[in-house]
Design a protein around this motif. Structure first.
Motif, mmCIF file in Angstrom:
data_model
loop_
_atom_site.group_PDB
_atom_site.id
_atom_site.type_symbol
_atom_site.label_atom_id
_atom_site.label_comp_id
_atom_site.label_asym_id
_atom_site.label_seq_id
_atom_site.Cartn_x
_atom_site.Cartn_y
_atom_site.Cartn_z
ATOM 1 N N LEU A 122 -25.707 -7.718 -35.777
ATOM 2 C CA LEU A 122 -25.528 -9.081 -35.276
ATOM 3 C C LEU A 122 -24.563 -9.825 -36.187
ATOM 4 N N THR A 123 -24.105 -10.998 -35.767
ATOM 5 C CA THR A 123 -23.192 -11.788 -36.584
ATOM 6 C C THR A 123 -23.631 -13.250 -36.642
ATOM 7 N N LEU A 124 -23.338 -13.868 -37.774
ATOM 8 C CA LEU A 124 -23.546 -15.307 -37.927
ATOM 9 C C LEU A 124 -22.229 -16.068 -37.763
ATOM 10 N N ASN A 125 -21.148 -15.343 -37.511
ATOM 11 C CA ASN A 125 -19.843 -15.979 -37.294
ATOM 12 C C ASN A 125 -19.472 -16.939 -38.408
ATOM 13 N N SER A 126 -19.614 -16.466 -39.643
ATOM 14 C CA SER A 126 -19.232 -17.243 -40.834
ATOM 15 C C SER A 126 -20.015 -18.544 -40.968
ATOM 16 N N LYS A 127 -21.335 -18.410 -40.870
ATOM 17 C CA LYS A 127 -22.266 -19.530 -41.076
ATOM 18 C C LYS A 127 -23.323 -19.099 -42.088
ATOM 19 N N ASP A 128 -24.017 -20.069 -42.655
ATOM 20 C CA ASP A 128 -25.117 -19.797 -43.574
ATOM 21 C C ASP A 128 -26.336 -19.299 -42.797
ATOM 22 N N LEU A 129 -27.094 -18.416 -43.419
ATOM 23 C CA LEU A 129 -28.344 -17.937 -42.832
ATOM 24 C C LEU A 129 -29.427 -18.964 -43.138
ATOM 25 N N GLN B 78 -32.876 -21.316 -41.214
ATOM 26 C CA GLN B 78 -33.916 -21.247 -40.200
ATOM 27 C C GLN B 78 -33.366 -21.575 -38.810
ATOM 28 N N ASP B 79 -32.368 -22.480 -38.747
ATOM 29 C CA ASP B 79 -31.817 -22.933 -37.470
ATOM 30 C C ASP B 79 -30.533 -22.213 -37.069
ATOM 31 N N ALA B 80 -30.118 -21.203 -37.814
ATOM 32 C CA ALA B 80 -28.840 -20.538 -37.556
ATOM 33 C C ALA B 80 -28.850 -19.831 -36.204
ATOM 34 N N SER B 81 -27.719 -19.888 -35.540
ATOM 35 C CA SER B 81 -27.528 -19.156 -34.286
ATOM 36 C C SER B 81 -26.926 -17.795 -34.619
ATOM 37 N N ILE B 82 -27.643 -16.763 -34.251
ATOM 38 C CA ILE B 82 -27.204 -15.395 -34.508
ATOM 39 C C ILE B 82 -26.725 -14.818 -33.185
ATOM 40 N N PHE B 83 -25.576 -14.138 -33.232
ATOM 41 C CA PHE B 83 -24.950 -13.659 -32.016
ATOM 42 C C PHE B 83 -24.853 -12.135 -31.998
ATOM 43 N N HIS B 84 -24.869 -11.575 -30.783
ATOM 44 C CA HIS B 84 -24.621 -10.148 -30.598
ATOM 45 C C HIS B 84 -23.130 -9.888 -30.727
#
Length: 169
Positions: free
Chosen positions: A16-23, A25-31
């Motif tokens: 999965l990817t966070l698309n250059s965001k911090d991990l 609790q509210d992070a959107s994780i993408f396929h």
């Protein structure tokens, strides 16, 4: 038959990817997806391939069935930042049961590019699911030491950990 794809797989591996965001609790994780099986992001390919190499090592050497030894899904999250900037780190997130890879910043390139890094992080997961060593003092040092040793066992080209993801100099 137990899987509900894409969000609730049972077994196998998923990157999965966070698309250059911090991990957070509210992070959107993408396929990571591809309509034609052509992958332009080397971090996706590396993370997924390195999970396979590490899984195969544990399977063929110890007859281990994934990180939990129950054929559980192995998950990597790539393109993770820290404080909004590139992260010079990879880590095992025991709460989320995932391997997390930064793209580097000062000292490192994308950490998903190291087979020994994947071996190291997946070993933290195996330790978490077996010995469950408390990550402090001597038991924390043993945890890191075991992860380093198994990282080298997975990547048998040399005895150096992380050399493929170091920035020049």
């Amino acid at each position: 038959g137990k899987s509900s794809l894409p969000d609730q797989p049972q077994g196998g591996a998923m990157t999965l990817t966070l698309n250059s965001k911090d991990l957070t609790q509210d992070a959107s994780i993408f396929h990571n997806t591809s309509g034609n099986n052509s992958w332009s992001d080397p971090a996706v390919v590396s993370a997924h391939h390195n999970m396979l190499v590490t899984y195969n090592y544990y399977s063929s050497t110890f007859a281990r069935k994934a990180i939990d030894n129950l054929d559980g899904t192995i998950v990597s999250i790539i393109h993770v930042t820290q404080g909004g900037v590139g992260m010079d780190n990879a880590f095992w997130n025991g709460a989320g049961k995932v391997m997390v890879y930064g793209d580097g910043n000062t000292n490192f390139k994308a950490l998903a590019g190291g087979i020994d890094v994947a071996g190291h992080e997946m070993t933290h997961g195996v330790i978490n699911n077996t010995a469950d060593l408390v990550y402090q003092f001597q038991s924390g040092a043993l945890n890191e030491s075991f992860a380093d040793v198994f990282g080298v066992m997975v990547d048998t080209r040399n005895l150096t950990v992380g050399e493929d993801v170091m920035q020049p100099g």
